[in-house]
Write a protein that holds these residues in place. Sequence first.
Motif, PDB file in Angstrom:
ATOM      1  N   GLN A 157     -16.990 -76.872  65.361  1.00  0.00           N
ATOM      2  CA  GLN A 157     -17.148 -77.926  65.894  1.00  0.00           C
ATOM      3  C   GLN A 157     -16.487 -78.890  66.638  1.00  0.00           C
ATOM      4  N   LEU A 158     -15.418 -79.063  66.004  1.00  0.00           N
ATOM      5  CA  LEU A 158     -14.129 -79.976  66.543  1.00  0.00           C
ATOM      6  C   LEU A 158     -13.169 -79.069  67.624  1.00  0.00           C
ATOM      7  N   CYS A 159     -12.591 -78.141  67.102  1.00  0.00           N
ATOM      8  CA  CYS A 159     -11.464 -77.364  67.649  1.00  0.00           C
ATOM      9  C   CYS A 159     -12.250 -76.609  68.980  1.00  0.00           C
ATOM     10  N   PHE A 160     -13.257 -75.493  68.506  1.00  0.00           N
ATOM     11  CA  PHE A 160     -13.639 -74.841  69.696  1.00  0.00           C
ATOM     12  C   PHE A 160     -14.734 -75.380  70.670  1.00  0.00           C
ATOM     13  N   LEU A 161     -15.654 -76.157  70.124  1.00  0.00           N
ATOM     14  CA  LEU A 161     -16.585 -76.593  70.974  1.00  0.00           C
ATOM     15  C   LEU A 161     -16.381 -78.031  71.583  1.00  0.00           C
ATOM     16  N   THR A 162     -15.330 -78.716  70.820  1.00  0.00           N
ATOM     17  CA  THR A 162     -15.333 -80.288  71.349  1.00  0.00           C
ATOM     18  C   THR A 162     -13.711 -80.463  72.204  1.00  0.00           C
ATOM     19  N   VAL A 163     -12.830 -80.040  71.379  1.00  0.00           N
ATOM     20  CA  VAL A 163     -11.362 -80.024  72.118  1.00  0.00           C
ATOM     21  C   VAL A 163     -11.382 -79.105  73.299  1.00  0.00           C
ATOM     22  N   LYS A 164     -10.951 -79.927  74.392  1.00  0.00           N
ATOM     23  CA  LYS A 164     -10.711 -79.209  75.910  1.00  0.00           C
ATOM     24  C   LYS A 164      -9.582 -78.862  76.209  1.00  0.00           C
ATOM     25  N   ASN A 165      -8.360 -79.493  75.676  1.00  0.00           N
ATOM     26  CA  ASN A 165      -7.116 -78.981  75.937  1.00  0.00           C
ATOM     27  C   ASN A 165      -6.748 -77.899  74.823  1.00  0.00           C
ATOM     28  N   GLU A 166      -6.098 -76.710  75.776  1.00  0.00           N
ATOM     29  CA  GLU A 166      -5.864 -75.586  74.772  1.00  0.00           C
ATOM     30  C   GLU A 166      -4.634 -76.091  74.057  1.00  0.00           C
ATOM     31  N   VAL A 167      -3.413 -76.676  74.311  1.00  0.00           N
ATOM     32  CA  VAL A 167      -2.329 -76.808  73.788  1.00  0.00           C
ATOM     33  C   VAL A 167      -2.829 -77.721  72.410  1.00  0.00           C
ATOM     34  N   GLU A 168      -3.750 -78.676  72.698  1.00  0.00           N
ATOM     35  CA  GLU A 168      -4.211 -79.380  71.608  1.00  0.00           C
ATOM     36  C   GLU A 168      -4.922 -78.831  70.518  1.00  0.00           C
ATOM     37  N   ARG A 169      -5.647 -77.467  70.914  1.00  0.00           N
ATOM     38  CA  ARG A 169      -6.568 -76.715  70.139  1.00  0.00           C
ATOM     39  C   ARG A 169      -5.505 -75.930  69.251  1.00  0.00           C
ATOM     40  N   VAL A 170      -4.860 -75.398  69.812  1.00  0.00           N
ATOM     41  CA  VAL A 170      -3.751 -74.433  69.205  1.00  0.00           C
ATOM     42  C   VAL A 170      -3.090 -75.170  68.142  1.00  0.00           C
ATOM     43  N   LEU A 171      -2.456 -76.307  68.484  1.00  0.00           N
ATOM     44  CA  LEU A 171      -1.835 -77.228  67.465  1.00  0.00           C
ATOM     45  C   LEU A 171      -2.729 -77.701  66.371  1.00  0.00           C
ATOM     46  N   TYR A 172      -3.883 -78.235  66.799  1.00  0.00           N
ATOM     47  CA  TYR A 172      -4.767 -78.648  65.458  1.00  0.00           C
ATOM     48  C   TYR A 172      -5.263 -77.317  64.614  1.00  0.00           C
ATOM     49  N   LEU A 173      -5.368 -76.252  65.245  1.00  0.00           N
ATOM     50  CA  LEU A 173      -5.793 -75.187  64.489  1.00  0.00           C
ATOM     51  C   LEU A 173      -4.742 -74.627  63.476  1.00  0.00           C
ATOM     52  N   ILE A 174      -3.324 -74.519  64.029  1.00  0.00           N
ATOM     53  CA  ILE A 174      -2.283 -74.305  63.384  1.00  0.00           C
ATOM     54  C   ILE A 174      -2.018 -74.971  62.181  1.00  0.00           C
ATOM     55  N   GLY A 175      -2.094 -76.330  62.425  1.00  0.00           N
ATOM     56  CA  GLY A 175      -1.618 -77.286  61.350  1.00  0.00           C
ATOM     57  C   GLY A 175      -2.525 -77.379  60.415  1.00  0.00           C
ATOM     58  N   TYR A 176      -3.855 -77.126  60.808  1.00  0.00           N
ATOM     59  CA  TYR A 176      -5.227 -77.275  59.676  1.00  0.00           C
ATOM     60  C   TYR A 176      -4.919 -75.925  58.808  1.00  0.00           C
ATOM     61  N   HIS A 177      -4.753 -74.724  59.394  1.00  0.00           N
ATOM     62  CA  HIS A 177      -4.779 -73.588  58.635  1.00  0.00           C
ATOM     63  C   HIS A 177      -3.684 -73.526  57.657  1.00  0.00           C
TER      64      HIS A 177
END
Length: 253
Positions: A46-66
């Motif tokens: 819901q957040l990273c794939f469907l809400t975050v629009k910036n690709e760099v921000e999305r990748v950083l969020y996903l890496i840190g989260y996992h």
Amino acid sequence: MTMASTSEGKSFSKRTGMLCVRALKWIPVIFIVTIVIWSYYAYVIQLCFLTVKNEVERVLYLIGYHLIFAIFAWSYWQTIFTDIGRVPSQFKVSAADMERLENAESEEAQRHVLERLASGLPVTNRTVTGAIRFCDKCWHVKPDRAHHCSVCGECVLKMDHHCPWVNNCVAYTNYKFFVLFLAYALFYCLYIAFTTLSYFIAFWKTQLEGLGRFHILFLFFVAVMFAVSLVSLFCYHCYLVAHNRSTLGELLF
């Protein structure tokens, strides 16, 4: 109905009751796991794939989260499934010695029997009256900091407490994992809270659309709520470690 069939029926009922009790003990763990699974869905999908629009921000969020999610899940698994530390066999009292202890005529005579049984064992902790610590349920002299857990049904080495949220005793064998679990769970909640904060604010400004915004809203609230609870618990156990104490209040020099 014969006595044998009656006995078998009682035995079956007892086993069924014990299985039901064991199953009920897993409810708090299932509750935590359910929240974690939902938080994974809310954050990643819901957040990273469907809400975050910036690709760099999305990748950083996903890496840190996992990364945080992996160590958090590992520490929780270890806390739950690490076997409790059981009392070594040399502390066990034989049936003959147990009979002598039970037949002792006075409390002083019992103390003498226990002193003899504990001779040669590495035991320094005593009761408030100065007697040897003994478990009459497990039939053994208690090692230092060992306590009988009524939930586990046996004595546990360096018992801190029995935690329903991990369905296990927090004790000698898994205390390190428990403290790591508290730390990683706190980091997990703080990471979610800080990375969803801007989207939480956007929700209140009605700048988010779709049903996914409610997942983000509740994700932020749940993360903050658990973080507040975890920070006090984590600091408390850091204090216990620093002062060589346990939740049960003992101090071992």
